[in-house]
Design a protein around this motif. Structure first.
Motif, PDB file in Angstrom:
ATOM      1  N   TYR A 122      -7.990   6.213   7.531  1.00  0.00           N
ATOM      2  CA  TYR A 122      -7.404   5.092   7.347  1.00  0.00           C
ATOM      3  C   TYR A 122      -6.612   4.577   8.740  1.00  0.00           C
ATOM      4  O   TYR A 122      -6.357   5.264   9.358  1.00  0.00           O
ATOM      5  N   VAL A 182     -10.780   1.723   6.680  1.00  0.00           N
ATOM      6  CA  VAL A 182     -10.045   0.570   6.221  1.00  0.00           C
ATOM      7  C   VAL A 182      -8.956   0.459   7.023  1.00  0.00           C
ATOM      8  O   VAL A 182      -8.487   1.282   7.773  1.00  0.00           O
ATOM      9  N   PRO A 217     -12.890  -3.348   5.189  1.00  0.00           N
ATOM     10  CA  PRO A 217     -12.002  -4.163   4.683  1.00  0.00           C
ATOM     11  C   PRO A 217     -10.651  -4.204   5.510  1.00  0.00           C
ATOM     12  O   PRO A 217     -10.121  -3.125   6.085  1.00  0.00           O
ATOM     13  N   TRP A 262      -2.785  -1.780   0.123  1.00  0.00           N
ATOM     14  CA  TRP A 262      -4.153  -2.084   0.782  1.00  0.00           C
ATOM     15  C   TRP A 262      -4.913  -0.773   0.891  1.00  0.00           C
ATOM     16  O   TRP A 262      -6.029  -0.727   0.671  1.00  0.00           O
ATOM     17  N   HIS A 280      -8.045   1.257  -1.196  1.00  0.00           N
ATOM     18  CA  HIS A 280      -9.368   1.706  -0.533  1.00  0.00           C
ATOM     19  C   HIS A 280      -9.692   3.076  -0.067  1.00  0.00           C
ATOM     20  O   HIS A 280     -10.566   3.268   0.785  1.00  0.00           O
TER      21      HIS A 280
END
Length: 322
Positions: free
Chosen positions: A186, A230, A250, A318, A322
């Motif tokens: 991440y 992500v 994303p 967010w 994800h």
């Protein structure tokens, strides 16, 4: 605009739209930062950072871990800063905040011991100044601006991306359990760091040309696939429309309304590229806040304080989703 403007696009939301025309970076566009990228707000009273600085592949990295790690699993988060860099207490507190949410956070020294020179302070000045004092202040600020421009010219992709690649490679060994638990890396980024989140989420990683580059690589690029799963970005700086062209993960963007460092035309162009690629993304535009508002730091204005909390929740939600 009187409230936060929100736009969210799911991968399937634009399947019937016509392909977008290729977007080129404006010749006049170039890297840019402002005082909020290179100067910290006052640190919240009584707060101290709780992580530690270690070396990973010879790069200094601030690491902040959840309180129950390694007894409980954690996901791995890469946090990329603005110009204030690794030693900023506010940046370290930002990393600690994400660690408290179950992420093992690695915040690398993007600038290799060369953070941005301090351009200004937020201490209040006397309202009345003599003409001589005002003239002296203008000279000082001009000199500081020149120093910032010189510093920014040193922060090239050829310099920063190899640092990130070294850190990511090292973390794949050092924190393999956390990366495996989260099924990937991440990433969140602020200011200049926000641009590098976009680049790490691209399938075309810029490289330095040389004899060791495989012959099938395009000039200055290598097809490596995204290095993150992500991304979430707050008040990005130095971004061009081209930075969205190869984005494949994303992304959530927390943006400042009328931000000279991330102009509306660049943001809209980026949204168009992501929509045409059916790439899941989210964009929120925050009015009445300065560039840099989302980083930990004290503001007297309640509107800015509220937006700071909302942007953090936006980014956290967010990456959690994800």
């Amino acid at each position: 605009m009187t409230e936060i403007d929100v736009a969210t696009k799911a991968p399937e939301s634009n399947a019937t739209e016509q392909p977008a025309e290729p977007i080129e970076s404006s010749p006049a566009a170039g890297p840019a930062v402002g005082e909020h990228c290179v100067t910290d707000r006052p640190t919240p009273a009584g707060q101290v950072s709780t992580g530690e600085i270690i070396k990973i592949n010879d790069v200094e990295v601030y690491v902040s871990k959840p309180a129950d790690y390694p007894h409980a699993p954690a996901r791995f988060l890469l946090l990329l800063t603005g110009g204030t860099g690794l030693k900023s207490i506010n940046n370290q507190l930002q990393a600690d905040n994400f660690a408290s949410e179950g992420f093992l956070v690695a915040m690398p020294d993007l600038f290799n011991g060369d953070p941005a020179p301090n351009t200004t302070t937020f201490a209040s000045q006397e309202e009345s100044q003599s003409l001589i004092d005002a003239f002296k202040l203008r000279i000082v600020e001009t000199a500081k601006s020149f120093q910032i421009d010189m510093w920014l010219a040193r922060q090239t992709e050829e310099k920063v991306l190899p640092i990130l690649h070294k850190v990511i490679d090292g973390c794949r060994d050092e924190f393999a359990d956390a990366i495996k638990h989260g099924d990937g890396i991440y990433a969140v980024g602020y200011c200049i760091g926000g641009r590098y989140v976009l680049l790490l989420g691209s399938d075309a990683q810029p490289t330095t040309p040389g004899p060791e580059r495989p012959a099938d690589e395009e000039a200055g690029e290598t097809k490596t696939g995204p290095l993150i799963k992500v991304g979430a970005v707050a008040h990005a700086a130095s971004v061009t429309p081209k930075d969205f062209a190869s984005l494949r993960v994303p992304v959530s963007l927390a943006c400042v309304e009328n931000d000279a460092l991330f102009p509306d035309d660049v943001r809209v162009a980026g949204e168009d590229v992501m929509s045409q690629a059916n790439l899941e993304h989210e964009v929120r535009v925050y009015p009445g806040v300065p560039h840099g508002f989302a980083v930990v730091g004290v503001y007297e204005d309640a509107t800015i304080r509220g937006a700071q909390a909302t942007a953090y929740e936006q980014m956290l939600s967010w990456i959690n989703e994800h």
